[in-house]
Structures are given as C-alpha cells and as structure tokens.
Design a protein around this motif. Structure first.
Motif, short mmCIF file in Angstrom:
data_model
loop_
_atom_site.label_atom_id
_atom_site.label_comp_id
_atom_site.label_asym_id
_atom_site.label_seq_id
_atom_site.Cartn_x
_atom_site.Cartn_y
_atom_site.Cartn_z
N TRP A 87 1.05 -1.44 -0.18
CA TRP A 87 -0.02 -0.07 -0.07
C TRP A 87 0.79 1.40 0.07
CZ3 TRP A 87 -5.05 -0.18 -0.89
CH2 TRP A 87 -5.69 1.18 -0.80
N GLY A 88 2.23 1.35 0.74
CA GLY A 88 2.93 2.26 0.54
C GLY A 88 3.36 2.60 -0.82
N GLY A 89 3.78 1.63 -1.50
CA GLY A 89 4.22 1.84 -2.82
C GLY A 89 2.77 2.30 -3.73
N LEU A 90 1.68 1.98 -3.39
CA LEU A 90 0.58 2.55 -3.97
C LEU A 90 0.54 4.11 -3.84
CD1 LEU A 90 -1.83 2.08 -5.93
CD2 LEU A 90 -3.27 1.55 -3.67
N THR A 91 0.84 4.83 -2.54
CA THR A 91 0.83 5.86 -2.40
C THR A 91 1.83 6.80 -3.11
OG1 THR A 91 2.69 6.08 -0.69
CG2 THR A 91 0.47 5.53 -0.01
N VAL A 92 3.05 5.94 -3.79
CA VAL A 92 3.83 6.81 -4.63
C VAL A 92 3.44 6.47 -5.87
CG1 VAL A 92 6.14 6.64 -5.59
CG2 VAL A 92 5.94 6.05 -3.26
N LEU A 93 2.82 5.61 -6.30
CA LEU A 93 2.20 5.38 -7.60
C LEU A 93 1.18 6.48 -8.05
CD1 LEU A 93 2.37 1.49 -8.36
CD2 LEU A 93 4.16 3.34 -9.01
N THR A 94 0.26 6.63 -6.92
CA THR A 94 -0.89 7.75 -6.96
C THR A 94 -0.29 9.05 -6.78
OG1 THR A 94 -1.66 7.36 -4.82
CG2 THR A 94 -2.52 5.76 -6.28
N LYS A 95 0.76 9.07 -6.67
CA LYS A 95 1.44 10.51 -6.45
C LYS A 95 0.78 11.31 -5.08
CE LYS A 95 3.68 10.30 -10.17
NZ LYS A 95 5.07 9.65 -10.16
N TYR A 126 -6.09 10.40 0.40
CA TYR A 126 -7.02 9.14 0.83
C TYR A 126 -6.02 7.95 0.95
CZ TYR A 126 -10.71 12.38 -0.06
OH TYR A 126 -11.42 13.65 0.00
N VAL A 127 -5.12 7.75 -0.22
CA VAL A 127 -4.57 6.58 -0.13
C VAL A 127 -3.52 6.66 1.01
CG1 VAL A 127 -2.68 5.32 -1.34
CG2 VAL A 127 -4.51 6.24 -2.50
N SER A 173 -3.96 8.46 4.02
CA SER A 173 -4.55 8.28 5.06
C SER A 173 -4.77 6.56 5.34
CB SER A 173 -5.82 8.82 5.22
OG SER A 173 -5.99 10.28 5.09
N LEU A 174 -5.15 6.02 4.48
CA LEU A 174 -5.27 4.31 4.62
C LEU A 174 -3.93 3.75 5.13
CD1 LEU A 174 -7.23 2.02 5.17
CD2 LEU A 174 -7.02 1.87 2.50
N HIS A 175 -2.85 4.45 4.49
CA HIS A 175 -1.58 3.81 4.86
C HIS A 175 -1.19 4.14 6.22
CE1 HIS A 175 2.46 2.48 4.04
NE2 HIS A 175 3.18 3.65 4.18
N PHE A 176 -1.83 5.15 6.72
CA PHE A 176 -1.40 5.21 8.42
C PHE A 176 -2.36 4.20 9.23
CE2 PHE A 176 -2.57 7.18 12.39
CZ PHE A 176 -1.29 7.21 12.91
N LEU A 177 -3.76 4.22 8.58
CA LEU A 177 -4.68 3.14 9.60
C LEU A 177 -4.27 1.70 9.21
CD1 LEU A 177 -7.93 4.68 8.09
CD2 LEU A 177 -6.58 5.12 10.45
N LEU A 178 -3.42 1.41 8.24
CA LEU A 178 -2.84 0.12 8.19
C LEU A 178 -1.61 0.01 9.11
CD1 LEU A 178 -2.97 -0.81 4.38
CD2 LEU A 178 -4.40 -1.65 6.17
N SER A 179 -1.22 0.99 9.42
CA SER A 179 -0.08 0.84 10.43
C SER A 179 -0.74 0.72 11.89
CB SER A 179 0.92 2.23 10.27
OG SER A 179 1.70 2.45 8.98
#
Length: 376
Positions: free
Chosen positions: A138-146, A150-151, A153-159
């Motif tokens: 999901w962290g990689g997805l944050t990069v790919l979505t620039k 919202y991405v 935010s969900l990265h932190f919630l997964l943490s």
C-alpha cells in the motif's frame, strides 16, 4: 513400465533446514519466556518506529524522493546520491521496512520455538508479517498515486492495524491459552468498548487533518500533490472535539473502575491512558496554534500510536487468560500480570501454583452480584 537402470540417480533430499527452517530451529533451541516477550516487544517497537519515520518522509516533503515503486528510479532499486536529500530520506524509510520484517521474523521464530507450542499465538505472530507486507504494498501505491491523500490516510490506518496485532501478540505471550475470564462486569466492558470506538474515530479524523493540512509530502514544482478539499482548521476542530469525547470517556472509566473496586491492572491501565491523552492533547494544541510545525506533527503521530496502544491495553486488562493446564501459570507473564493477584496465583518455595478460585470470581449469572464488577 519404467525399469531402474544404471543411469538412474536418486534425487538428493533437501536438508531439514531447507525443508522447514522454523521446525529445524525449534528442535534445537527453546527460548526462555523473557526472550520471547522481548522479541514480541521489539516487533511492537518497530511498528511504532516505522510510523514515525513514515511521518518524517511526508513532513520533509520527501514522499516522492523515489518517484517509482518497487524500484526507486527507473531500474534502480536504491537510486543514486545525485537524487538529493529527499531521495535519501525516502529510501531510508523503505530500508527500515526490512528492519521491521526482521523484528517480526524474530518474534515468529521465538514463538515457534516455545515449549509447549502455542498454535494460536504463532498464527497471531504470522499475522503481523502479512500486515507488514500488505502495508508495504500500500505504501508503494501511495507513490504510484502521487501521494493521493486518501491513499496516504489508509496507509497510516494500516500501520495502526499492525500496531494492534503487535500489541495483541505481546499481550498473549504473557498469558495462557485458556478461554478469557472477565475481571470486570459487563457494564464496565461496554464503557471501555465505547471509548475504544471513539478512539478509532479520533484516529480516522486525525488522518483527514493530515490529508487537508499544509504538509502534502512533496514540494517539487513538477507535480502538485492532491489535497482533501476542506479547510484543515475545520477538520482539526472536529478532531479536537472527538479528542475531548475520548478524554471524557477515559475519566468516566477511571472513576467507575475505582467505584466498583476493580483489580489493580485495569485501574493502572486507565490511569496510563489518561496521562497519555493529556500529553497528546498538549502537543495537539501547541502544534495547532503554531501552525503545524513539522517536528510537532511527527511527535503528534508518535503520540497517536501511544494513545492507541494505551487504549488497547485498557481493553485487554479487562480479562485474563490463565493457562489451560491445571496448576500451570504462564511462564512468560510479566511481573505485574494482569489479574494474577485476583486469580490467587502465589509463589511459594520457588514454585508457582494456582490456588482454588474464590467464590467471588464465579460469573455474575451464578451469584446475582453487582452488574458492574465480578468482584465483591
């Protein structure tokens, strides 16, 4: 039919360590309870560290220091020094994911090698690993979505989900495998559940403050990072309102636990939660009135981790899980052992033994007692 011939060569058998490395280690090493508990604690600590360093990546505008994923730039996994300080910060955070995996792996190995083997705890340890893997993707997805807010935010919630599993693993190491036995009454547990739910909402709203705030994660002119289109001060005010709700519930819980003469464990955990909330509140208001300086924002993220850990510890203190084996106390239990005193566990002449459970511990349904507490 095939007949054996002179040219038939038996397929060599893989060494045991290659076939099942965890079983190989477990057959030759049995960790002591302190080692297992420290391994679980190390995994929890790294779960918090990765949140802090991830926050530093965003707050230093290094979120796109590596513009691609899973590589850093083009075909390069690590990138080059010429990519600058933002690249160095981002790649350092990516490398820390491997340290986190190592800490979780150490916990898995230590728990697998325990005697007797605890299958449920072992599965819980593996759950940490898979949450780490999912969050890395999901962290990689944050990069790919620039750095879509919202991405992110969900990265932190997964943490936060990873921290949850890590806390559960750490707690279970010091417990037995019998069914949970309540230490407080149903009404107290329900109040704790409401407080826990309010804390979840508080954390979720906090991620929206991040998504609308002045730290998008990248400051390059080549790309404008998307933000949540709402005034961050409005969301921050809502966040503060929920914070006061959680504080009020924690104070109510503190008074109720003392009013019903609850065991020392839950009372102590509720006090710790209140102190953590007060510290987090001070940081939150200071950062708001100083217009969100990066250092205080990252400290506030650390505080959010502590608030969630403290909340989980309160909820977990409401029950105990003794050993399923008669006369056996979980060897890895901590010195403070939630519920140990109430369960009548004593240490005499160097040996631990479980005394008969007092009548006051009989479920309320059988004794018609106080609906708030299982103790008289």
């Amino acid at each position: 039919m095939h007949k054996a011939g002179a040219y038939d060569v038996p397929v060599p058998k893989l060494p045991e360590i290659a076939r099942n490395p965890l079983a190989f280690i477990a057959a030759r090493w049995t960790p002591n309870p302190v080692t297992v508990r420290r391994a679980a604690l190390a995994a929890l600590a790294m779960s918090v560290v990765i949140v802090i360093t991830g926050g530093a990546v965003r707050l230093t505008a290094s979120g796109l220091g590596c513009p691609t994923w899973p590589t850093c730039s083009g075909d390069s996994l690590l990138g080059t020094r010429e990519m600058g300080i933002h690249h160095a910060i981002e790649i350092s955070n990516r490398m820390l994911t491997y340290v986190l995996c190592a800490a979780v792996g150490w916990a898995i190995i230590a728990i697998r090698a325990m005697e007797p083997r605890r299958t449920g705890l072992y599965r819980l340890a593996w759950a940490q690993f898979w949450v780490v893997v999912g969050n890395a993707v999901w962290g990689g997805l944050t990069v790919l979505t620039k750095l879509n807010p919202y991405v992110v935010s969900l990265h932190f919630l997964l943490s936060a989900a990873l921290i949850t599993v890590a806390v559960l693993t750490w707690q279970r190491v010091g417990e037995g495998d019998a069914s949970p036995r309540p230490l407080v009454g149903k009404a107290v547990r329900q109040l704790g559940q409401v407080m826990g739910a309010a804390t979840v909402v508080l954390i979720v709203v906090g991620t929206l403050v991040t998504g609308a705030g002045p730290h998008p994660g990248d400051s390059s002119a080549a790309h404008k990072v998307q933000r949540i289109h709402v005034d961050w001060r409005t969301i921050a005010q809502l966040h503060a309102d929920f914070a006061w709700v959680v504080v009020g519930l924690s104070v109510a819980l503190w008074f109720v636990l003392r009013a019903v003469d609850a065991p020392a464990g839950p009372q102590r955990r509720s006090t710790e939660l209140f102190l953590v909330l007060m510290g987090q509140g001070v940081i939150g208001y200071v950062q708001y009135f100083t217009h969100l300086p990066a250092a205080l924002v990252d400290l506030h993220m650390f505080g959010a981790c502590l608030v969630w850990i403290a909340t989980l510890r309160v909820l977990l203190s409401f029950r105990e899980r003794p050993s399923a084996e008669p006369g056996r106390v979980p060897a890895a239990a901590s010195a403070e052992g939630v519920g140990v005193r109430e369960a009548g566990v004593r240490d005499a002449a160097g040996g631990a033994g479980r005394q008969p459970v007092d009548a006051a511990r009989v479920p309320l349904a059988d004794q018609g007692g106080d609906p708030l507490s299982v103790r008289r």
